[in-house]
Design a protein around this motif. Sequence first.
Motif, PDB file in Angstrom:
ATOM      1  N   VAL A  25      23.533  -6.280  12.079  1.00 10.83           N
ATOM      2  CA  VAL A  25      23.055  -4.930  12.400  1.00 10.83           C
ATOM      3  C   VAL A  25      23.047  -4.705  13.911  1.00 10.83           C
ATOM      4  CG1 VAL A  25      21.017  -3.422  12.300  1.00 10.83           C
ATOM      5  CG2 VAL A  25      21.736  -4.681  10.267  1.00 10.83           C
ATOM      6  N   GLY A  26      22.866  -5.780  14.678  1.00 11.92           N
ATOM      7  CA  GLY A  26      22.837  -5.644  16.127  1.00 11.92           C
ATOM      8  C   GLY A  26      21.450  -5.431  16.691  1.00 11.92           C
ATOM      9  N   ILE A  27      20.430  -5.975  16.009  1.00 10.92           N
ATOM     10  CA  ILE A  27      19.065  -5.927  16.536  1.00 10.92           C
ATOM     11  C   ILE A  27      18.527  -7.348  16.587  1.00 10.92           C
ATOM     12  CG2 ILE A  27      18.617  -3.577  15.712  1.00 10.92           C
ATOM     13  CD1 ILE A  27      17.024  -4.713  13.411  1.00 10.92           C
ATOM     14  N   ARG A  44      15.036   4.095  13.967  1.00  9.77           N
ATOM     15  CA  ARG A  44      16.123   4.988  14.366  1.00  9.77           C
ATOM     16  C   ARG A  44      17.067   5.184  13.196  1.00  9.77           C
ATOM     17  NH1 ARG A  44      17.234   5.036  20.280  1.00  9.77           N
ATOM     18  NH2 ARG A  44      15.562   3.844  21.218  1.00  9.77           N
ATOM     19  N   PHE A  45      17.612   6.374  13.080  1.00  9.81           N
ATOM     20  CA  PHE A  45      18.583   6.626  12.021  1.00  9.81           C
ATOM     21  C   PHE A  45      19.806   5.732  12.185  1.00  9.81           C
ATOM     22  CE2 PHE A  45      16.704  11.007  11.279  1.00  9.81           C
ATOM     23  CZ  PHE A  45      16.175  10.673  10.040  1.00  9.81           C
ATOM     24  N   SER A  46      20.189   5.434  13.411  1.00  3.59           N
ATOM     25  CA  SER A  46      21.347   4.558  13.627  1.00  3.59           C
ATOM     26  C   SER A  46      21.063   3.147  13.101  1.00  3.59           C
ATOM     27  CB  SER A  46      21.730   4.515  15.110  1.00  3.59           C
ATOM     28  OG  SER A  46      20.654   4.047  15.895  1.00  3.59           O
ATOM     29  N   THR A  47      19.827   2.679  13.243  1.00  4.87           N
ATOM     30  CA  THR A  47      19.444   1.373  12.705  1.00  4.87           C
ATOM     31  C   THR A  47      19.418   1.415  11.187  1.00  4.87           C
ATOM     32  OG1 THR A  47      18.121   0.910  14.677  1.00  4.87           O
ATOM     33  CG2 THR A  47      17.667  -0.419  12.711  1.00  4.87           C
ATOM     34  N   LEU A  48      18.856   2.473  10.623  1.00  8.19           N
ATOM     35  CA  LEU A  48      18.826   2.627   9.176  1.00  8.19           C
ATOM     36  C   LEU A  48      20.236   2.700   8.614  1.00  8.19           C
ATOM     37  CD1 LEU A  48      17.064   2.975   6.655  1.00  8.19           C
ATOM     38  CD2 LEU A  48      16.997   5.426   7.146  1.00  8.19           C
ATOM     39  N   GLU A  49      21.109   3.419   9.296  1.00  3.61           N
ATOM     40  CA  GLU A  49      22.507   3.518   8.883  1.00  3.61           C
ATOM     41  C   GLU A  49      23.173   2.148   8.894  1.00  3.61           C
ATOM     42  OE1 GLU A  49      26.675   5.641  10.332  1.00  3.61           O
ATOM     43  OE2 GLU A  49      24.809   6.110  11.370  1.00  3.61           O
ATOM     44  N   ALA A  50      22.943   1.377   9.958  1.00  2.18           N
ATOM     45  CA  ALA A  50      23.539   0.047  10.062  1.00  2.18           C
ATOM     46  C   ALA A  50      23.000  -0.888   8.979  1.00  2.18           C
ATOM     47  CB  ALA A  50      23.283  -0.539  11.447  1.00  2.18           C
ATOM     48  N   LEU A  51      21.701  -0.826   8.716  1.00  4.39           N
ATOM     49  CA  LEU A  51      21.111  -1.630   7.642  1.00  4.39           C
ATOM     50  C   LEU A  51      21.753  -1.301   6.302  1.00  4.39           C
ATOM     51  CD1 LEU A  51      17.343  -1.456   8.655  1.00  4.39           C
ATOM     52  CD2 LEU A  51      18.717  -3.548   8.514  1.00  4.39           C
ATOM     53  N   CYS A  52      21.898  -0.016   6.027  1.00  8.69           N
ATOM     54  CA  CYS A  52      22.507   0.413   4.764  1.00  8.69           C
ATOM     55  C   CYS A  52      23.965  -0.015   4.666  1.00  8.69           C
ATOM     56  CB  CYS A  52      22.381   1.925   4.590  1.00  8.69           C
ATOM     57  SG  CYS A  52      20.687   2.462   4.267  1.00  8.69           S
ATOM     58  N   ALA A  53      24.692   0.066   5.769  1.00  6.02           N
ATOM     59  CA  ALA A  53      26.097  -0.337   5.766  1.00  6.02           C
ATOM     60  C   ALA A  53      26.236  -1.829   5.495  1.00  6.02           C
ATOM     61  CB  ALA A  53      26.760   0.032   7.089  1.00  6.02           C
ATOM     62  N   CYS A  57      23.730  -0.356   0.633  1.00  7.11           N
ATOM     63  CA  CYS A  57      22.662   0.285  -0.139  1.00  7.11           C
ATOM     64  C   CYS A  57      22.377   1.677   0.426  1.00  7.11           C
ATOM     65  CB  CYS A  57      21.402  -0.577  -0.110  1.00  7.11           C
ATOM     66  SG  CYS A  57      20.629  -0.728   1.515  1.00  7.11           S
ATOM     67  N   GLN A  58      21.445   2.356  -0.179  1.00 10.56           N
ATOM     68  CA  GLN A  58      21.005   3.674   0.261  1.00 10.56           C
ATOM     69  C   GLN A  58      19.657   3.540   0.973  1.00 10.56           C
ATOM     70  OE1 GLN A  58      22.696   6.688  -0.166  1.00 10.56           O
ATOM     71  NE2 GLN A  58      24.332   5.257  -0.713  1.00 10.56           N
ATOM     72  N   PRO A  59      19.289   4.491   1.843  1.00 16.36           N
ATOM     73  CA  PRO A  59      17.991   4.422   2.525  1.00 16.36           C
ATOM     74  C   PRO A  59      16.821   4.267   1.550  1.00 16.36           C
ATOM     75  CG  PRO A  59      19.341   6.098   3.559  1.00 16.36           C
ATOM     76  CD  PRO A  59      20.089   5.633   2.342  1.00 16.36           C
ATOM     77  N   GLY A  60      16.918   4.900   0.399  1.00 15.94           N
ATOM     78  CA  GLY A  60      15.855   4.800  -0.605  1.00 15.94           C
ATOM     79  C   GLY A  60      15.710   3.411  -1.201  1.00 15.94           C
ATOM     80  N   ASP A  61      16.726   2.561  -1.024  1.00 15.61           N
ATOM     81  CA  ASP A  61      16.618   1.172  -1.466  1.00 15.61           C
ATOM     82  C   ASP A  61      15.792   0.348  -0.484  1.00 15.61           C
ATOM     83  OD1 ASP A  61      18.312   1.636  -3.679  1.00 15.61           O
ATOM     84  OD2 ASP A  61      20.093   1.254  -2.453  1.00 15.61           O
TER      85      ASP A  61
END
Length: 77
Positions: A25-27, A44-53, A57-61
């Motif tokens: 993820v880069g953190i 951050r949305f960018s962190t959430l996006e990277a986690l999901c990628a 998965c989806q943010p709701g997961d």
Amino acid sequence: MPIVVDIDVMLARRKMSVGDLADRVGITPANLAVLKNGRAKAVRFSTLEALCAVLDCQPGDLLRFVGAQDEELADLS
């Protein structure tokens, strides 16, 4: 806390370590631990996006809302 972070669940499903996820993820592992343990005040949305990628998965997961009624029921069991 009304928002529950389920990163542990997704890590177990993907058979991935916290350190590996942090690298991908880069953190830092410390910042991921703060998020994973529910101590983060924001994400951050960018962190959430990277986690999901990375976790595919989806943010709701990763995040879910637990209302006061749900917390009261959990306290009873």
